[in-house]
Design an enzyme around this catalytic site. Structure first.
Site, PDB file in Angstrom:
ATOM      1  N   SER A 105       0.601  -1.350  -0.064  1.00 20.91           N
ATOM      2  CA  SER A 105      -0.026   0.125   0.060  1.00 20.91           C
ATOM      3  C   SER A 105       0.766   1.179   0.227  1.00 20.91           C
ATOM      4  CB  SER A 105      -0.947  -0.108   1.124  1.00 20.91           C
ATOM      5  OG  SER A 105      -1.925   0.958   1.289  1.00 20.91           O
ATOM      6  N   ASP A 248      -2.177   6.506  -3.264  1.00 21.32           N
ATOM      7  CA  ASP A 248      -1.084   5.824  -2.436  1.00 21.32           C
ATOM      8  C   ASP A 248      -0.682   4.784  -3.586  1.00 21.32           C
ATOM      9  OD1 ASP A 248      -3.386   4.270  -2.185  1.00 21.32           O
ATOM     10  OD2 ASP A 248      -2.538   3.261  -0.434  1.00 21.32           O
ATOM     11  N   ASP A 250      -0.871   1.650  -3.875  1.00 19.84           N
ATOM     12  CA  ASP A 250      -1.926   0.707  -4.344  1.00 19.84           C
ATOM     13  C   ASP A 250      -3.290   1.314  -4.903  1.00 19.84           C
ATOM     14  OD1 ASP A 250      -2.803   0.989  -1.834  1.00 19.84           O
ATOM     15  OD2 ASP A 250      -3.455  -1.383  -1.709  1.00 19.84           O
ATOM     16  N   ASP A 252      -5.768   2.555  -3.490  1.00 20.99           N
ATOM     17  CA  ASP A 252      -7.279   2.392  -2.735  1.00 20.99           C
ATOM     18  C   ASP A 252      -7.510   3.789  -2.030  1.00 20.99           C
ATOM     19  OD1 ASP A 252      -5.333   2.079  -0.486  1.00 20.99           O
ATOM     20  OD2 ASP A 252      -6.327   0.303  -0.045  1.00 20.99           O
TER      21      ASP A 252
END
Ligand code: MG
Length: 465
Positions: A105, A248, A250, A252
Protein backbone atom coordinates in the site's frame (compact mmCIF):
# COMPACT_ATOMS: atom_id res chain seq x y z
CA UNK A 1 -17.68 -3.00 17.05
CA UNK A 2 -14.51 -2.88 19.17
CA UNK A 3 -10.89 -3.05 17.96
CA UNK A 4 -9.27 -6.47 18.21
CA UNK A 5 -5.81 -6.87 19.75
CA UNK A 6 -2.85 -7.31 17.42
CA UNK A 7 -1.96 -10.75 16.16
CA UNK A 8 1.43 -12.09 15.18
CA UNK A 9 1.21 -12.24 11.42
CA UNK A 10 -1.73 -10.13 10.24
CA UNK A 11 -1.81 -6.43 11.12
CA UNK A 12 -4.52 -3.82 10.46
CA UNK A 13 -4.24 -4.45 6.74
CA UNK A 14 -2.95 -7.93 6.00
CA UNK A 15 0.64 -9.14 6.42
CA UNK A 16 3.27 -6.41 5.99
CA UNK A 17 7.01 -6.20 6.38
CA UNK A 18 10.41 -5.33 4.96
CA UNK A 19 11.51 -7.67 2.19
CA UNK A 20 13.96 -10.35 3.33
CA UNK A 21 13.81 -9.08 6.88
CA UNK A 22 10.23 -9.68 8.02
CA UNK A 23 8.95 -10.98 4.72
CA UNK A 24 11.14 -13.72 3.24
CA UNK A 25 10.37 -15.84 0.16
CA UNK A 26 10.14 -18.95 2.36
CA UNK A 27 7.68 -17.27 4.68
CA UNK A 28 5.55 -16.07 1.76
CA UNK A 29 5.55 -19.62 0.33
CA UNK A 30 4.42 -21.15 3.63
CA UNK A 31 1.84 -18.39 4.09
CA UNK A 32 0.49 -18.89 0.57
CA UNK A 33 0.16 -22.63 1.14
CA UNK A 34 -1.69 -21.78 4.35
CA UNK A 35 -3.99 -19.40 2.46
CA UNK A 36 -4.59 -22.07 -0.20
CA UNK A 37 -5.31 -24.65 2.50
CA UNK A 38 -7.75 -22.24 4.15
CA UNK A 39 -9.71 -21.67 0.93
CA UNK A 40 -9.52 -25.39 0.10
CA UNK A 41 -11.19 -26.46 3.37
CA UNK A 42 -14.70 -26.11 2.01
CA UNK A 43 -14.20 -26.47 -1.71
CA UNK A 44 -11.98 -28.58 -3.95
CA UNK A 45 -9.68 -26.64 -6.28
CA UNK A 46 -10.85 -23.25 -5.08
CA UNK A 47 -10.49 -20.36 -7.53
CA UNK A 48 -8.27 -17.53 -6.33
CA UNK A 49 -7.58 -14.21 -8.06
CA UNK A 50 -4.01 -12.94 -7.74
CA UNK A 51 -2.85 -9.37 -8.32
CA UNK A 52 0.21 -7.34 -7.38
CA UNK A 53 1.37 -3.75 -7.15
CA UNK A 54 4.34 -2.06 -8.84
CA UNK A 55 6.97 -2.65 -6.16
CA UNK A 56 10.34 -4.09 -7.24
CA UNK A 57 9.69 -7.23 -5.16
CA UNK A 58 6.04 -7.73 -6.16
CA UNK A 59 6.43 -9.85 -9.34
CA UNK A 60 8.85 -12.17 -7.50
CA UNK A 61 6.55 -12.51 -4.48
CA UNK A 62 3.50 -12.96 -6.73
CA UNK A 63 5.25 -15.90 -8.44
CA UNK A 64 5.85 -17.44 -5.01
CA UNK A 65 2.24 -16.83 -3.95
CA UNK A 66 0.98 -18.45 -7.18
CA UNK A 67 3.22 -21.49 -6.60
CA UNK A 68 2.13 -21.83 -2.97
CA UNK A 69 -1.54 -21.65 -3.91
CA UNK A 70 -1.11 -24.16 -6.77
CA UNK A 71 0.78 -26.50 -4.44
CA UNK A 72 -2.18 -26.31 -2.03
CA UNK A 73 -4.52 -27.29 -4.88
CA UNK A 74 -5.95 -23.89 -5.94
CA UNK A 75 -6.72 -22.62 -9.40
CA UNK A 76 -4.89 -19.30 -9.53
CA UNK A 77 -6.19 -16.60 -11.88
CA UNK A 78 -3.42 -14.08 -12.39
CA UNK A 79 -4.69 -10.55 -13.07
CA UNK A 80 -1.21 -9.01 -13.11
CA UNK A 81 -0.42 -5.52 -11.84
CA UNK A 82 -3.55 -3.79 -10.64
CA UNK A 83 -4.84 -1.52 -7.88
CA UNK A 84 -5.95 -3.39 -4.75
CA UNK A 85 -9.62 -2.30 -5.17
CA UNK A 86 -9.62 -3.65 -8.75
CA UNK A 87 -8.56 -7.07 -7.46
CA UNK A 88 -11.19 -6.87 -4.71
CA UNK A 89 -13.89 -5.89 -7.21
CA UNK A 90 -12.94 -8.61 -9.72
CA UNK A 91 -12.82 -11.29 -7.00
CA UNK A 92 -16.42 -10.46 -6.19
CA UNK A 93 -17.96 -10.05 -9.62
CA UNK A 94 -16.19 -13.05 -11.15
CA UNK A 95 -17.59 -15.23 -8.35
CA UNK A 96 -14.20 -16.53 -7.30
CA UNK A 97 -13.61 -18.12 -3.90
CA UNK A 98 -11.10 -15.49 -2.83
CA UNK A 99 -8.23 -13.26 -3.82
CA UNK A 100 -4.68 -12.41 -2.85
CA UNK A 101 -3.06 -9.02 -3.43
CA UNK A 102 0.70 -8.55 -3.10
CA UNK A 103 1.11 -4.98 -1.90
CA UNK A 104 2.43 -2.79 0.89
CA UNK A 105 0.00 0.00 0.00
CA UNK A 106 1.48 3.32 1.19
CA UNK A 107 4.60 1.92 2.92
CA UNK A 108 8.13 2.84 1.72
CA UNK A 109 9.73 0.89 -1.20
CA UNK A 110 11.53 -1.72 0.91
CA UNK A 111 8.21 -3.03 2.26
CA UNK A 112 5.81 -5.51 0.79
CA UNK A 113 2.81 -7.44 2.01
CA UNK A 114 0.03 -9.93 1.40
CA UNK A 115 -3.64 -9.08 1.60
CA UNK A 116 -6.19 -11.92 1.62
CA UNK A 117 -9.58 -11.18 0.10
CA UNK A 118 -12.86 -12.96 0.78
CA UNK A 119 -15.30 -13.93 -1.96
CA UNK A 120 -17.31 -10.76 -1.33
CA UNK A 121 -14.24 -8.65 -2.19
CA UNK A 122 -13.58 -7.50 1.38
CA UNK A 123 -10.46 -8.40 3.37
CA UNK A 124 -11.05 -11.68 5.23
CA UNK A 125 -12.31 -11.35 8.80
CA UNK A 126 -9.97 -11.37 11.84
CA UNK A 127 -11.42 -14.81 12.66
CA UNK A 128 -10.34 -16.20 9.29
CA UNK A 129 -6.94 -14.51 9.61
CA UNK A 130 -6.50 -16.44 12.85
CA UNK A 131 -7.37 -19.71 11.11
CA UNK A 132 -4.69 -19.00 8.49
CA UNK A 133 -2.21 -18.05 11.24
CA UNK A 134 -2.88 -21.37 12.95
CA UNK A 135 -2.39 -23.36 9.74
CA UNK A 136 0.84 -21.42 9.18
CA UNK A 137 2.32 -21.63 12.65
CA UNK A 138 1.47 -25.33 13.09
CA UNK A 139 2.67 -26.07 9.56
CA UNK A 140 -0.66 -27.70 8.80
CA UNK A 141 -0.69 -26.50 5.18
CA UNK A 142 -1.61 -28.93 2.45
CA UNK A 143 1.00 -29.90 -0.11
CA UNK A 144 -0.92 -31.84 -2.73
CA UNK A 145 0.31 -34.92 -4.55
CA UNK A 146 1.56 -34.52 -8.09
CA UNK A 147 -1.83 -35.47 -9.53
CA UNK A 148 -3.85 -33.06 -7.37
CA UNK A 149 -1.97 -29.81 -7.86
CA UNK A 150 -3.93 -26.71 -8.84
CA UNK A 151 -3.10 -24.67 -11.91
CA UNK A 152 -2.02 -21.21 -12.94
CA UNK A 153 -4.23 -19.31 -15.39
CA UNK A 154 -4.47 -15.67 -16.36
CA UNK A 155 -7.38 -13.31 -16.81
CA UNK A 156 -7.55 -10.60 -19.46
CA UNK A 157 -9.35 -7.26 -19.58
CA UNK A 158 -9.97 -7.15 -15.83
CA UNK A 159 -9.11 -3.46 -15.59
CA UNK A 160 -11.48 -2.58 -18.46
CA UNK A 161 -14.33 -4.26 -16.59
CA UNK A 162 -13.36 -2.44 -13.41
CA UNK A 163 -13.24 1.01 -15.05
CA UNK A 164 -16.53 0.42 -16.79
CA UNK A 165 -18.19 -0.54 -13.49
CA UNK A 166 -17.03 2.74 -11.93
CA UNK A 167 -18.25 4.81 -14.88
CA UNK A 168 -21.69 3.26 -14.55
CA UNK A 169 -22.00 4.52 -10.96
CA UNK A 170 -21.71 8.20 -11.87
CA UNK A 171 -23.39 10.68 -14.22
CA UNK A 172 -21.02 10.26 -17.17
CA UNK A 173 -22.86 12.74 -19.34
CA UNK A 174 -22.74 15.60 -16.82
CA UNK A 175 -19.08 14.96 -16.01
CA UNK A 176 -18.22 14.81 -19.69
CA UNK A 177 -20.01 18.08 -20.42
CA UNK A 178 -18.18 20.02 -17.73
CA UNK A 179 -14.80 19.40 -19.39
CA UNK A 180 -12.84 19.33 -16.16
CA UNK A 181 -9.07 19.47 -16.27
CA UNK A 182 -7.43 17.13 -13.80
CA UNK A 183 -3.86 16.32 -12.76
CA UNK A 184 -3.39 12.70 -11.63
CA UNK A 185 -0.44 11.69 -9.42
CA UNK A 186 -0.44 7.91 -8.83
CA UNK A 187 2.98 7.94 -7.05
CA UNK A 188 4.57 5.72 -9.74
CA UNK A 189 2.18 3.04 -8.50
CA UNK A 190 -0.57 0.89 -10.00
CA UNK A 191 -3.09 3.73 -9.95
CA UNK A 192 -1.29 4.71 -13.19
CA UNK A 193 -3.10 1.81 -14.87
CA UNK A 194 -6.60 3.06 -14.06
CA UNK A 195 -7.27 6.65 -12.98
CA UNK A 196 -5.81 8.57 -15.95
CA UNK A 197 -7.74 6.33 -18.39
CA UNK A 198 -10.93 6.48 -16.32
CA UNK A 199 -10.84 10.29 -16.21
CA UNK A 200 -10.18 10.48 -19.93
CA UNK A 201 -13.15 8.19 -20.60
CA UNK A 202 -15.22 10.53 -18.44
CA UNK A 203 -14.35 13.35 -20.80
CA UNK A 204 -11.77 15.12 -18.63
CA UNK A 205 -8.59 16.69 -19.87
CA UNK A 206 -5.77 14.75 -18.20
CA UNK A 207 -2.28 15.67 -17.11
CA UNK A 208 -0.25 13.05 -15.26
CA UNK A 209 2.78 13.23 -13.02
CA UNK A 210 4.55 10.18 -11.53
CA UNK A 211 2.40 7.94 -13.75
CA UNK A 212 5.04 5.50 -14.97
CA UNK A 213 5.10 2.43 -12.73
CA UNK A 214 8.42 2.24 -10.89
CA UNK A 215 8.97 0.36 -7.63
CA UNK A 216 11.75 2.75 -6.66
CA UNK A 217 9.08 5.47 -6.36
CA UNK A 218 11.37 8.09 -7.97
CA UNK A 219 8.67 10.81 -8.06
CA UNK A 220 7.54 10.70 -4.45
CA UNK A 221 7.01 8.23 -1.63
CA UNK A 222 3.78 6.24 -1.97
CA UNK A 223 2.00 7.76 1.02
CA UNK A 224 -0.05 10.80 -0.09
CA UNK A 225 0.97 13.02 2.84
CA UNK A 226 1.07 16.81 2.37
CA UNK A 227 4.89 16.73 2.34
CA UNK A 228 4.83 14.27 -0.59
CA UNK A 229 2.33 16.24 -2.68
CA UNK A 230 4.22 19.46 -3.37
CA UNK A 231 4.77 18.60 -7.06
CA UNK A 232 1.09 17.83 -7.52
CA UNK A 233 0.04 21.12 -5.93
CA UNK A 234 2.43 23.00 -8.21
CA UNK A 235 1.29 21.07 -11.29
CA UNK A 236 -2.38 21.89 -10.58
CA UNK A 237 -1.61 25.60 -10.26
CA UNK A 238 0.75 25.85 -13.23
CA UNK A 239 -1.62 23.96 -15.54
CA UNK A 240 -4.67 25.85 -14.19
CA UNK A 241 -6.40 22.55 -13.60
CA UNK A 242 -9.72 22.16 -11.76
CA UNK A 243 -8.56 19.30 -9.59
CA UNK A 244 -5.54 17.25 -8.55
CA UNK A 245 -5.76 13.68 -7.30
CA UNK A 246 -3.04 11.72 -5.52
CA UNK A 247 -3.17 8.00 -4.83
CA UNK A 248 -1.14 5.84 -2.50
CA UNK A 249 0.94 2.96 -3.88
CA UNK A 250 -1.99 0.58 -4.48
CA UNK A 251 -4.56 3.28 -5.34
CA UNK A 252 -7.17 2.51 -2.72
CA UNK A 253 -6.87 6.04 -1.37
CA UNK A 254 -7.38 9.42 -3.05
CA UNK A 255 -6.34 12.81 -1.69
CA UNK A 256 -7.57 15.83 -3.61
CA UNK A 257 -5.97 19.19 -4.41
CA UNK A 258 -8.24 22.13 -5.24
CA UNK A 259 -7.84 24.52 -8.20
CA UNK A 260 -5.72 26.86 -6.05
CA UNK A 261 -3.16 24.10 -5.46
CA UNK A 262 -4.27 23.53 -1.85
CA UNK A 263 -4.45 20.02 -0.42
CA UNK A 264 -7.95 19.25 0.89
CA UNK A 265 -7.50 16.40 3.32
CA UNK A 266 -9.58 13.21 3.29
CA UNK A 267 -12.07 14.35 5.95
CA UNK A 268 -13.13 17.23 3.74
CA UNK A 269 -13.51 15.28 0.52
CA UNK A 270 -15.40 12.61 2.46
CA UNK A 271 -17.73 15.27 3.90
CA UNK A 272 -18.54 16.49 0.37
CA UNK A 273 -19.24 12.91 -0.74
CA UNK A 274 -21.45 12.35 2.35
CA UNK A 275 -23.46 15.48 1.53
CA UNK A 276 -23.81 14.49 -2.13
CA UNK A 277 -24.77 10.92 -1.27
CA UNK A 278 -27.36 11.82 1.40
CA UNK A 279 -29.09 14.27 -0.94
CA UNK A 280 -29.78 11.33 -3.26
CA UNK A 281 -30.18 8.71 -0.52
CA UNK A 282 -31.93 10.38 2.42
CA UNK A 283 -31.87 8.65 5.79
CA UNK A 284 -28.87 6.40 5.06
CA UNK A 285 -26.19 5.54 7.62
CA UNK A 286 -22.57 6.60 7.05
CA UNK A 287 -19.72 4.45 8.39
CA UNK A 288 -16.44 5.99 9.54
CA UNK A 289 -13.68 5.30 12.10
CA UNK A 290 -13.42 7.23 15.37
CA UNK A 291 -10.37 9.05 13.98
CA UNK A 292 -12.58 11.04 11.58
CA UNK A 293 -13.61 14.65 12.09
CA UNK A 294 -16.87 15.49 13.88
CA UNK A 295 -17.57 17.45 10.70
CA UNK A 296 -18.71 14.13 9.15
CA UNK A 297 -21.41 13.77 11.79
CA UNK A 298 -22.49 17.40 11.46
CA UNK A 299 -22.85 17.04 7.66
CA UNK A 300 -24.63 13.69 8.01
CA UNK A 301 -27.14 15.00 10.56
CA UNK A 302 -27.69 18.18 8.55
CA UNK A 303 -28.64 16.04 5.54
CA UNK A 304 -30.88 13.62 7.40
CA UNK A 305 -28.32 10.84 7.84
CA UNK A 306 -26.60 9.18 10.77
CA UNK A 307 -23.01 8.12 11.55
CA UNK A 308 -21.85 4.69 12.70
CA UNK A 309 -18.39 4.95 14.30
CA UNK A 310 -15.92 2.04 13.99
CA UNK A 311 -12.39 1.20 15.11
CA UNK A 312 -9.59 2.51 12.88
CA UNK A 313 -8.76 0.27 9.91
CA UNK A 314 -10.43 -0.21 6.57
CA UNK A 315 -11.65 -3.81 7.20
CA UNK A 316 -13.74 -2.52 10.15
CA UNK A 317 -15.43 0.02 7.90
CA UNK A 318 -16.10 -2.57 5.17
CA UNK A 319 -17.49 -5.21 7.54
CA UNK A 320 -19.67 -2.69 9.37
CA UNK A 321 -21.06 -1.49 6.06
CA UNK A 322 -21.97 -5.06 5.12
CA UNK A 323 -23.45 -5.90 8.54
CA UNK A 324 -25.49 -2.70 8.77
CA UNK A 325 -26.31 -2.58 5.05
CA UNK A 326 -24.77 0.89 4.86
CA UNK A 327 -23.84 2.17 1.41
CA UNK A 328 -21.15 4.76 2.17
CA UNK A 329 -18.04 4.72 4.31
CA UNK A 330 -14.93 6.87 4.53
CA UNK A 331 -11.68 7.53 6.35
CA UNK A 332 -9.76 10.72 7.06
CA UNK A 333 -6.79 9.34 5.06
CA UNK A 334 -8.62 9.55 1.74
CA UNK A 335 -10.33 6.15 1.78
CA UNK A 336 -13.83 6.21 0.25
CA UNK A 337 -15.99 3.06 0.41
CA UNK A 338 -18.85 3.21 -2.06
CA UNK A 339 -21.22 0.31 -1.48
CA UNK A 340 -23.07 0.41 -4.81
CA UNK A 341 -19.65 -0.33 -6.40
CA UNK A 342 -17.89 -2.34 -3.68
CA UNK A 343 -17.69 -1.63 0.09
CA UNK A 344 -13.89 -1.32 0.16
CA UNK A 345 -11.84 1.83 -0.21
CA UNK A 346 -11.26 2.66 -3.82
CA UNK A 347 -9.22 5.62 -5.10
CA UNK A 348 -10.60 5.54 -8.65
CA UNK A 349 -14.22 5.36 -7.45
CA UNK A 350 -13.52 8.27 -5.08
CA UNK A 351 -12.14 10.29 -8.00
CA UNK A 352 -15.22 9.60 -10.15
CA UNK A 353 -17.51 10.69 -7.30
CA UNK A 354 -15.54 13.89 -6.80
CA UNK A 355 -15.76 14.67 -10.53
CA UNK A 356 -19.52 14.08 -10.34
CA UNK A 357 -19.87 16.47 -7.37
CA UNK A 358 -17.92 19.18 -9.19
CA UNK A 359 -19.81 18.63 -12.45
CA UNK A 360 -23.28 18.72 -10.85
CA UNK A 361 -22.57 21.75 -8.65
CA UNK A 362 -20.69 23.70 -11.30
CA UNK A 363 -18.49 24.99 -8.47
CA UNK A 364 -14.78 24.91 -7.82
CA UNK A 365 -13.51 22.47 -5.21
CA UNK A 366 -12.28 25.29 -2.95
CA UNK A 367 -15.78 26.87 -3.01
CA UNK A 368 -17.41 23.59 -2.06
CA UNK A 369 -14.96 23.03 0.79
CA UNK A 370 -15.40 26.57 2.10
CA UNK A 371 -19.02 25.82 3.00
CA UNK A 372 -18.05 22.94 5.30
CA UNK A 373 -17.76 23.43 9.08
CA UNK A 374 -14.14 24.25 9.94
CA UNK A 375 -12.03 22.02 12.16
CA UNK A 376 -8.29 21.59 12.52
CA UNK A 377 -6.74 18.14 12.86
CA UNK A 378 -3.34 16.77 13.77
CA UNK A 379 -1.82 13.29 13.62
CA UNK A 380 1.17 12.49 15.83
CA UNK A 381 3.16 9.44 16.93
CA UNK A 382 4.63 8.66 20.34
CA UNK A 383 7.24 5.86 20.47
CA UNK A 384 6.31 3.14 22.96
CA UNK A 385 8.03 -0.21 23.62
CA UNK A 386 5.80 -3.13 22.52
CA UNK A 387 5.74 -4.71 25.99
CA UNK A 388 4.33 -1.54 27.55
CA UNK A 389 1.68 -0.88 24.93
CA UNK A 390 -1.15 -2.56 26.82
CA UNK A 391 -0.48 -0.66 30.06
CA UNK A 392 -0.63 2.90 28.79
CA UNK A 393 -4.36 3.38 28.18
CA UNK A 394 -5.49 2.46 31.70
CA UNK A 395 -3.01 4.87 33.25
CA UNK A 396 -3.98 7.55 30.80
CA UNK A 397 -7.69 7.12 31.50
CA UNK A 398 -7.16 7.72 35.21
CA UNK A 399 -4.98 10.76 34.50
CA UNK A 400 -7.25 12.86 32.32
CA UNK A 401 -10.15 15.21 32.74
CA UNK A 402 -12.80 14.72 30.09
CA UNK A 403 -16.45 15.42 29.38
CA UNK A 404 -16.75 12.05 27.65
CA UNK A 405 -14.41 9.11 26.97
CA UNK A 406 -15.17 6.68 24.14
CA UNK A 407 -13.48 3.28 23.90
CA UNK A 408 -14.41 2.02 20.44
CA UNK A 409 -10.68 2.03 19.61
CA UNK A 410 -8.08 3.21 22.14
CA UNK A 411 -9.37 6.22 24.06
CA UNK A 412 -11.22 9.12 22.46
CA UNK A 413 -11.16 11.88 25.02
CA UNK A 414 -13.59 14.78 24.57
CA UNK A 415 -12.79 18.18 26.09
CA UNK A 416 -15.19 20.81 27.36
CA UNK A 417 -14.71 23.08 24.32
CA UNK A 418 -15.75 20.33 21.86
CA UNK A 419 -12.20 19.36 20.88
CA UNK A 420 -11.11 15.73 21.17
CA UNK A 421 -8.02 13.57 21.19
CA UNK A 422 -7.81 9.93 20.16
CA UNK A 423 -4.98 7.84 21.60
CA UNK A 424 -4.52 4.32 20.24
CA UNK A 425 -1.70 1.77 20.07
CA UNK A 426 -0.48 1.04 16.54
CA UNK A 427 -1.34 -2.49 15.42
CA UNK A 428 1.94 -2.87 13.56
CA UNK A 429 4.60 -0.53 15.01
CA UNK A 430 6.09 0.14 18.49
CA UNK A 431 4.20 3.38 18.96
CA UNK A 432 1.02 5.14 19.96
CA UNK A 433 -0.93 7.13 17.42
CA UNK A 434 -2.56 10.40 18.37
CA UNK A 435 -5.36 12.09 16.42
CA UNK A 436 -6.61 15.46 17.65
CA UNK A 437 -9.25 17.91 16.52
CA UNK A 438 -10.10 21.44 17.62
CA UNK A 439 -11.62 24.66 16.29
CA UNK A 440 -8.29 26.43 15.75
CA UNK A 441 -4.78 25.40 14.72
CA UNK A 442 -3.31 26.74 17.99
CA UNK A 443 -5.76 24.75 20.09
CA UNK A 444 -5.20 21.48 18.25
CA UNK A 445 -1.41 21.85 18.44
CA UNK A 446 -1.54 22.58 22.17
CA UNK A 447 -3.86 19.61 22.77
CA UNK A 448 -1.66 17.16 20.85
CA UNK A 449 1.48 18.43 22.56
CA UNK A 450 -0.10 18.11 26.02
CA UNK A 451 -1.02 14.47 25.39
CA UNK A 452 2.30 13.63 23.76
CA UNK A 453 4.04 14.82 26.93
CA UNK A 454 1.55 13.02 29.16
CA UNK A 455 1.97 9.68 27.36
CA UNK A 456 5.77 10.01 27.35
CA UNK A 457 5.65 10.67 31.10
CA UNK A 458 3.41 7.63 31.70
CA UNK A 459 5.81 5.41 29.71
CA UNK A 460 8.76 6.73 31.76
CA UNK A 461 6.94 6.12 35.05
CA UNK A 462 5.99 2.54 34.15
CA UNK A 463 9.56 1.81 33.08
CA UNK A 464 10.91 3.13 36.38
CA UNK A 465 8.80 0.72 38.42
MG1 MG B 1 -3.45 1.55 0.04
Amino acid sequence: MKAKSARKLFGTNGVRGILNKDLTPQMVLDLSESIGTFFGRTIDSSKILLGWDGRTSSPMLADIVASGLVNAGCKVYQAGMAPTPAIQFLTKIQSLNGGVMVTASHNPPEYNGIKVIDKDGVEISPKDELIIENIYSKKKYERKDWNHLGEKLSIQDGLDTYREAIRQKVDEEKISKSKLKIVVDPANGVGSLVTPYLCRELGCEIITINANIDGNFPGRLPEPTPANLESLCKAVKVSQADLGVAHDGDADRAIFVDEKGQIQWGDKSFALIVEHFLRNNPGEEIVTPVSSSQMIEIIALRNGGKVIWTPVGSPYVSRTMINKKAKLGGEENGGIFYGPHIPVRDGAMATALMLEIMALSGQKLSQLIEKLPRYFNIKEKVPCPVNLKSKILKKLESNVKATKIETIDGLKIWQKDGSWILVRPSGTEPLYRIFAEAETQEKVEALALRYKKLITRIIKNIRRK
